[in-house]
Design a protein around this motif. Structure first.
Motif, short mmCIF file in Angstrom:
data_model
loop_
_atom_site.label_atom_id
_atom_site.label_comp_id
_atom_site.label_asym_id
_atom_site.label_seq_id
_atom_site.Cartn_x
_atom_site.Cartn_y
_atom_site.Cartn_z
N ALA A 245 -2.49 -9.29 10.25
CA ALA A 245 -2.10 -8.18 9.38
C ALA A 245 -0.90 -8.56 8.52
O ALA A 245 -0.84 -8.22 7.32
N ALA A 246 0.06 -9.29 9.10
CA ALA A 246 1.22 -9.73 8.32
C ALA A 246 0.80 -10.71 7.23
O ALA A 246 1.31 -10.65 6.09
N ALA A 247 -0.15 -11.60 7.54
CA ALA A 247 -0.63 -12.55 6.53
C ALA A 247 -1.35 -11.82 5.40
O ALA A 247 -1.19 -12.18 4.22
N VAL A 251 -0.51 -11.92 1.42
CA VAL A 251 -1.51 -12.25 0.39
C VAL A 251 -1.55 -11.16 -0.67
O VAL A 251 -1.66 -11.43 -1.88
N ALA A 252 -1.46 -9.90 -0.23
CA ALA A 252 -1.48 -8.79 -1.19
C ALA A 252 -0.26 -8.86 -2.11
O ALA A 252 -0.38 -8.65 -3.33
N ALA A 253 0.91 -9.16 -1.53
CA ALA A 253 2.12 -9.25 -2.35
C ALA A 253 2.04 -10.42 -3.33
O ALA A 253 2.41 -10.30 -4.51
N VAL A 261 -4.52 -7.80 -9.56
CA VAL A 261 -4.39 -6.46 -8.98
C VAL A 261 -5.56 -6.13 -8.06
O VAL A 261 -5.40 -5.47 -7.04
N LYS A 262 -6.75 -6.60 -8.42
CA LYS A 262 -7.94 -6.27 -7.63
C LYS A 262 -7.84 -6.81 -6.21
O LYS A 262 -8.10 -6.11 -5.23
N VAL A 263 -7.45 -8.09 -6.09
CA VAL A 263 -7.32 -8.68 -4.75
C VAL A 263 -6.21 -7.99 -3.97
O VAL A 263 -6.34 -7.71 -2.77
N ALA A 264 -5.09 -7.72 -4.65
CA ALA A 264 -3.98 -7.06 -3.98
C ALA A 264 -4.39 -5.67 -3.49
O ALA A 264 -4.04 -5.26 -2.37
N THR A 272 -4.15 -0.29 4.91
CA THR A 272 -3.63 1.08 4.97
C THR A 272 -4.70 2.15 5.15
O THR A 272 -4.41 3.24 5.65
N HIS A 273 -5.93 1.87 4.72
CA HIS A 273 -6.97 2.89 4.85
C HIS A 273 -7.34 3.07 6.32
O HIS A 273 -7.39 2.10 7.08
#
Length: 300
Positions: A245-247, A251-253, A261-264, A272-273
């Motif tokens: 989850a931290a990784a 990756v999102a950041a 933006v799409k990958v993030a 979060t969902h």
């Protein structure tokens, strides 16, 4: 040696033994003809007079109804039941009394004497109820024959015998008192483990549970290597999920910094969902990070 002679009873065998025991009790009491006629299996005219018991046919007429006496069928059924009882005793599960890893039970016996007293009062209450309902009189009529006993069995005018019975307040109070004593002694003899019904909540955060699980695994491996290994594997699996989850957050950041933006968004949505694959791990990580530096001290 005995296990070779007596085979372990199967479920079908135990079911058959139960049916045989019920049949033997009914047949030996002389109720077989009553049940057969009431269920419409045979007509009352087809049963010879005075014959109330099913037996093995003898002779060429193949008559299955006989007198109330012990016969070959009774010996065969009793022998089969004795064999089943001995087989159950031989193949009984033997627990290691010196084992330290005993599972906790919701209900435990606190006083065997109270349990015995409760069973005794229950037996007396059931016998008294059956007597007041005229069951003893019916049984006496079936066994003795040519009698018309009715009512309850008791001492009347100095002699024991059956007499017409009518329900009264004292009879109801008697049964109420007997059944109350049964419930009282059973409640006194049993103990409910309230800790199982109301367990202490685990307020540790996700990381604390992982490290606590590792310590428990190390402690359990001293006595149960396999059980400790299972706990250790579970704790390390949770740790890997937490790091995953931290990784994903990193990756999102990084994707957002690169303008992807799409990958993030996909990575962040997965975290979060509420239906995301890593949502549970992300919630545990977030809770642990919020409590960073405020871990309660634990005694080693």
């Amino acid at each position: 040696m005995l296990k070779r002679v007596f085979k372990k009873p199967t479920r079908l065998g135990l079911f058959g033994a139960t049916i045989l025991a019920f049949f033997e009790s009914v047949n030996s009491s002389g109720f077989s003809d009553n049940i057969a006629t009431r269920m419409g299996i045979v007509s009352p005219e087809s049963i010879p007079e005075g014959k109330e018991k099913i037996m093995i046919p003898e002779g060429a007429d193949f008559e299955i109804w006989g007198n109330l006496e012990i016969g070959v069928l009774d010996y065969a059924i009793v022998a089969s039941l004795i064999y089943t009882l001995v087989a159950l005793w031989v193949h009984r599960p033997i627990q290691n009394q010196f084992s330290k890893n005993k599972s906790r039970k919701l209900i435990a016996v606190k006083s065997i004497r109270s349990i015995r007293m409760g069973i005794l009062f229950l037996l007396i209450a059931l016998l008294s109820t059956a007597n007041k309902m005229g069951k003893f009189a019916d049984m006496a009529n079936n066994v003795l024959g040519e009698t018309t006993n009715v009512g309850s069995l008791g001492r009347h005018d100095g002699d024991w015998g059956f007499q017409e019975f009518e329900w009264g307040l004292l009879d109801i109070m008697e049964l109420f008192f007997l059944y109350f004593l049964f419930l009282y002694f059973v409640r006194k003899g049993l103990e409910v483990d309230k800790a199982i019904l109301n367990p202490i909540p685990d307020n540790r955060n996700f990381i604390e549970k992982i490290w606590g699980g590792i310590r428990e695994a190390e402690r359990d491996q001293r006595s149960d290597i396999e059980g400790g290994a299972v706990k250790a594997n579970e704790s390390f699996t949770n740790l890997v999920k937490l790091l995953g989850a931290a990784a994903s957050m990193n990756v999102a950041a990084a994707s957002l910094d690169e303008g992807n933006v799409k990958v993030a968004f996909n990575k962040w949505k997965n975290l979060t969902h509420r239906k995301g694959k890593q949502n549970k791990d992300w919630l545990g990580l977030s809770e642990s990070l919020n409590q960073a530096g405020n871990f309660p001290e634990e005694e080693e």
